[in-house]
Design a protein around this motif. Structure first.
Motif, PDB file in Angstrom:
ATOM      1  N   UNK A  10      15.401 -11.138  -6.100  1.00 20.88           N
ATOM      2  CA  UNK A  10      14.578 -12.307  -5.507  1.00 20.88           C
ATOM      3  C   UNK A  10      13.285 -11.591  -4.905  1.00 20.88           C
ATOM      4  N   UNK A  11      13.237 -10.539  -4.250  1.00 18.81           N
ATOM      5  CA  UNK A  11      12.182  -9.861  -3.397  1.00 18.81           C
ATOM      6  C   UNK A  11      11.376  -8.682  -4.199  1.00 18.81           C
ATOM      7  N   UNK A  12      11.660  -8.697  -5.328  1.00 18.87           N
ATOM      8  CA  UNK A  12      11.122  -7.602  -6.062  1.00 18.87           C
ATOM      9  C   UNK A  12       9.637  -7.329  -6.107  1.00 18.87           C
ATOM     10  N   UNK A  13       8.961  -8.370  -6.181  1.00 13.92           N
ATOM     11  CA  UNK A  13       7.465  -8.343  -6.196  1.00 13.92           C
ATOM     12  C   UNK A  13       7.021  -8.038  -4.786  1.00 13.92           C
ATOM     13  N   UNK A  14       7.621  -8.662  -3.660  1.00 17.52           N
ATOM     14  CA  UNK A  14       6.954  -7.963  -2.447  1.00 17.52           C
ATOM     15  C   UNK A  14       7.354  -6.487  -2.031  1.00 17.52           C
ATOM     16  N   UNK A  15       8.587  -5.937  -2.439  1.00 19.29           N
ATOM     17  CA  UNK A  15       8.884  -4.485  -2.268  1.00 19.29           C
ATOM     18  C   UNK A  15       8.120  -3.839  -3.282  1.00 19.29           C
ATOM     19  N   UNK A  16       8.041  -4.161  -4.567  1.00 15.69           N
ATOM     20  CA  UNK A  16       7.286  -3.159  -5.520  1.00 15.69           C
ATOM     21  C   UNK A  16       6.081  -2.991  -5.302  1.00 15.69           C
ATOM     22  N   UNK A  17       5.248  -3.997  -4.878  1.00 11.45           N
ATOM     23  CA  UNK A  17       3.974  -4.225  -4.764  1.00 11.45           C
ATOM     24  C   UNK A  17       3.550  -3.084  -3.460  1.00 11.45           C
ATOM     25  N   UNK A  18       4.135  -3.133  -2.322  1.00 14.24           N
ATOM     26  CA  UNK A  18       4.024  -2.369  -1.136  1.00 14.24           C
ATOM     27  C   UNK A  18       4.418  -1.112  -1.458  1.00 14.24           C
ATOM     28  N   UNK A  19       5.469  -0.809  -2.195  1.00 16.47           N
ATOM     29  CA  UNK A  19       5.901   0.534  -2.461  1.00 16.47           C
ATOM     30  C   UNK A  19       4.693   1.033  -3.253  1.00 16.47           C
ATOM     31  N   UNK A  20       4.308   0.679  -4.284  1.00 16.91           N
ATOM     32  CA  UNK A  20       3.268   1.203  -5.190  1.00 16.91           C
ATOM     33  C   UNK A  20       2.016   1.547  -4.511  1.00 16.91           C
ATOM     34  N   UNK A  21       1.466   0.523  -3.476  1.00 19.05           N
ATOM     35  CA  UNK A  21       0.664   0.826  -2.725  1.00 19.05           C
ATOM     36  C   UNK A  21       0.732   2.114  -1.876  1.00 19.05           C
ATOM     37  N   UNK A  22       1.746   2.355  -1.201  1.00 17.47           N
ATOM     38  CA  UNK A  22       1.763   3.282  -0.238  1.00 17.47           C
ATOM     39  C   UNK A  22       1.804   4.474  -1.294  1.00 17.47           C
ATOM     40  N   UNK A  23       2.548   4.496  -2.193  1.00 14.98           N
ATOM     41  CA  UNK A  23       2.665   5.722  -2.845  1.00 14.98           C
ATOM     42  C   UNK A  23       1.305   6.225  -3.562  1.00 14.98           C
ATOM     43  N   UNK A  24       0.749   5.220  -3.847  1.00 15.88           N
ATOM     44  CA  UNK A  24      -0.532   5.409  -4.553  1.00 15.88           C
ATOM     45  C   UNK A  24      -1.543   5.968  -3.591  1.00 15.88           C
ATOM     46  N   UNK A  25      -1.496   5.320  -2.434  1.00 14.97           N
ATOM     47  CA  UNK A  25      -2.497   5.807  -1.359  1.00 14.97           C
ATOM     48  C   UNK A  25      -2.038   7.513  -1.088  1.00 14.97           C
ATOM     49  N   UNK A  26      -0.959   7.865  -1.070  1.00 17.09           N
ATOM     50  CA  UNK A  26      -0.654   9.046  -0.665  1.00 17.09           C
ATOM     51  C   UNK A  26      -1.111  10.043  -1.801  1.00 17.09           C
ATOM     52  N   UNK A  27      -0.818   9.794  -2.978  1.00 20.75           N
ATOM     53  CA  UNK A  27      -1.168  10.465  -4.041  1.00 20.75           C
ATOM     54  C   UNK A  27      -2.735  10.432  -4.500  1.00 20.75           C
ATOM     55  N   UNK A  28      -3.390   9.641  -4.219  1.00 17.50           N
ATOM     56  CA  UNK A  28      -4.930   9.320  -4.730  1.00 17.50           C
ATOM     57  C   UNK A  28      -5.807  10.222  -3.768  1.00 17.50           C
ATOM     58  N   UNK A  29      -5.445  10.145  -2.518  1.00 12.01           N
ATOM     59  CA  UNK A  29      -6.301  10.727  -1.507  1.00 12.01           C
ATOM     60  C   UNK A  29      -6.207  12.211  -1.280  1.00 12.01           C
ATOM     61  N   UNK A  30      -5.311  12.887  -1.520  1.00 11.04           N
ATOM     62  CA  UNK A  30      -5.101  14.357  -1.196  1.00 11.04           C
ATOM     63  C   UNK A  30      -6.355  15.068  -1.709  1.00 11.04           C
ATOM     64  N   UNK A  31      -6.587  15.090  -2.880  1.00 12.62           N
ATOM     65  CA  UNK A  31      -7.626  16.036  -3.343  1.00 12.62           C
ATOM     66  C   UNK A  31      -8.973  15.782  -2.684  1.00 12.62           C
ATOM     67  N   UNK A  32      -9.280  14.594  -2.216  1.00 15.64           N
ATOM     68  CA  UNK A  32     -10.291  14.297  -1.582  1.00 15.64           C
ATOM     69  C   UNK A  32     -10.854  15.122  -0.343  1.00 15.64           C
TER      70      UNK A  32
END
Length: 527
Positions: A10-32
């Motif tokens: 029932x809450x898969x969209x809420x959980x998935x969207x936030x999780x992807x955002x946080x993981x992408x934030x952690x992975x995409x900014x390190x090299x900068x």
């Protein structure tokens, strides 16, 4: 197990969207952080300025020595990641507990013979699972840069990921405790966000006043006590995990002591007299009065805080020594204009969140049966949604004008520059077209495709990512311009271009009209 799977679905969209955002934030900014400060001398200058700048300490905390790229990543991006994890925790925890109770889901489940404690235990299981996903995801996202970014190691990445995941878990179980106190899901969200604000305040006081032990009292202080990439202290994680278990036990005890669909605090008594409301617009305005007041106070506090702490950042930028996240936000132009544009972007994101939530109220009124009652009284089918958009427009304007005016009063006393007050007000109030574009998009979804109303958040999250991280990640300017938040012109510039604002307002108007017309061509959906 079946109930747990049902709640996840029932809450898969809420959980998935936030999780992807946080993981992408952690992975995409390190090299900068490796490319922004390529030499030790540049890094040393930036570290010294960050360690002695009250504004950056207030926002991010204390940067430890020697200030390696890994430490700067955990210091700057870690601050954003933990705050976002805390916000996500409140939304997910309340959705799994009190919201499911208020909308009747748990009543149906318990009617099937499920014990009274089982839904709460299932919620805790899901929260633990999400925390584990965030921990593993952020660990892998950061750890993959081992060998390419100085001081990034797998143990340090594991500590960073554990900080994000455990911050989520702590705030989530705290929100579950608060959800047992108040009688509604809305009240639980307000208390949860107030707890996050308090946690941020405690962490800020601990770092700016050098009272380190206060960080132990704040979930957002976990980053400072564990110290990822700086001699990670694993035993601290075990201590906070015990605290999360204690909070979960407390939530269970409080849950057993309250009545179903009630809180430990009684609902405020209603007045005997009837309200005189002559239109759907009047009803929408009456229902929006309290939320607008709360959001105005909260957003004005955020905007004023950013204005008050801008002196050091502007001075540092004038010396050409700002890099990393803030350097990407300020750009290469006038530091005063760059800083207020950044402040306006942050305020615009918050105001746009209010606009989306406000218009989504039409969807909740429809599924809850209120819209049916209005239509039975002779109200036209398009009027409730149109009234809600109108109230949203006025409420958002009130929030932005109040925030801009207060910021304009504070900014000239702490920041030196040309037309400081006007720029402070203009960059904040100028975000109204962006918020209206979000309101129009949400009205279009609610009016024509109500089952897809969750897509209302997609442009907001995408635009926020482009505005905050686009330049840091090297996204082309033409792509970043597709976002809605960076089109406010500098009012002190000789030729201020308002074309972007006009396009946003045109889109908002067209989308709203299409949504209002669409609701007259479909069935009214009730729960």
């Amino acid at each position: 197990m079946i109930l747990t799977r049902l709640m996840i679905r029932r809450h898969r969209v809420l959980i998935t969207s936030w999780s992807v955002l946080l993981i992408a934030l952690a992975g995409a900014t390190v090299s900068a952080y490796q490319s922004t400060y390529p030499t030790p001398q540049q890094r040393r200058i930036a570290v010294e300025l960050a360690q002695h700048n009250p504004a950056t300490i207030l926002l991010y905390g204390n940067l430890p020595d020697p200030g390696t790229p890994a430490q700067m990543f955990a210091w700057e991006i870690g601050a954003f990641a933990t705050i976002l994890a805390a916000i996500m925790a409140v939304l997910v925890a309340v959705a799994l507990t009190r919201a499911a109770e208020d909308d009747g889901t748990l009543e149906l489940v318990r009617a099937c013979g499920v014990g009274p404690r089982v839904p709460l235990r299932s919620a805790f299981a899901i929260l633990a699972l999400v925390a584990a996903v965030l921990t593993v995801g952020c660990t892998v996202a950061a750890g993959l840069h081992t060998g390419r970014v100085d001081a990034i190691t797998w143990p340090g990445a594991a500590a960073f990921g554990s900080v994000v995941g455990l911050t989520f878990l702590l705030v989530a179980v705290l929100a579950a405790v608060l959800a047992q106190v108040v009688p509604t899901a809305g009240g639980a969200r307000i208390l949860g966000f107030a707890a996050v604000g308090t946690a941020f305040g405690v962490r800020s006081i601990a770092d700016t006043q050098h009272v380190g032990w206060l960080n132990w009292l704040s979930p957002l202080g976990l980053r400072a006590t564990v110290r990822p990439f700086t001699g990670s202290r694993w035993w601290v994680l075990a201590t906070y995990l015990l605290a999360a278990l204690a909070l979960a036990w407390l939530a269970t005890v409080l849950h057993d002591r309250r009545e179903y669909r009630a809180g430990l605090l009684r609902r405020r008594d209603r007045r005997e007299s009837h309200l005189t409301i002559r239109s759907s617009l009047g009803l929408a305005a009456r229902l929006a009065r309290q939320p607008v007041a709360v959001w105005t106070v909260a957003v004005a506090a955020i905007g004023t805080l950013f204005s008050a702490m801008g002196s050091g950042v502007v001075d540092q930028s004038q010396g050409g020594d700002v890099g990393g996240f803030l350097g990407a936000q300020l750009g290469a132009g006038d530091p005063v204009a760059g800083y207020f544009a950044y402040c306006g972007t942050v305020v615009g994101m918050v105001a746009s969140s209010f606009a989306v939530l406000s218009v989504l109220r039409s969807r909740r009124d429809e599924t809850g049966g209120l819209t049916d009652h209005l239509l039975a009284a002779g109200i036209r089918r398009w009027a409730p949604l149109a009234a809600q958009v109108a109230v949203t427009a006025l409420g958002t304007a009130a929030i932005l004008v109040a925030t801009g005016a207060l910021s304009a009063l504070v900014a000239p006393s702490v920041i030196d520059g040309t037309d400081v007050a006007g720029r402070s007000f203009g960059y904040i109030a100028g975000q109204w077209p962006a918020a209206m574009a979000m309101a129009g998009w949400t009205a279009l979804l609610v009016g024509r495709w109500p089952r897809l109303s969750w897509l209302a958040w997609v442009p907001l999250v995408t635009s926020a990512t482009l505005a905050l991280l686009g330049q840091l990640l090297g996204v082309p300017r033409s792509v970043r311009d597709l976002g809605i938040f960076q089109h406010v012109p500098d009012i002190a510039a000789p030729n201020a271009n308002i074309r972007g604002l006009l396009i946003l307002l045109t889109f908002a108007t067209a989308a709203t009209l299409l949504g209002v017309a669409g609701i007259t061509r479909r069935d009214i959906v009730t729960s």
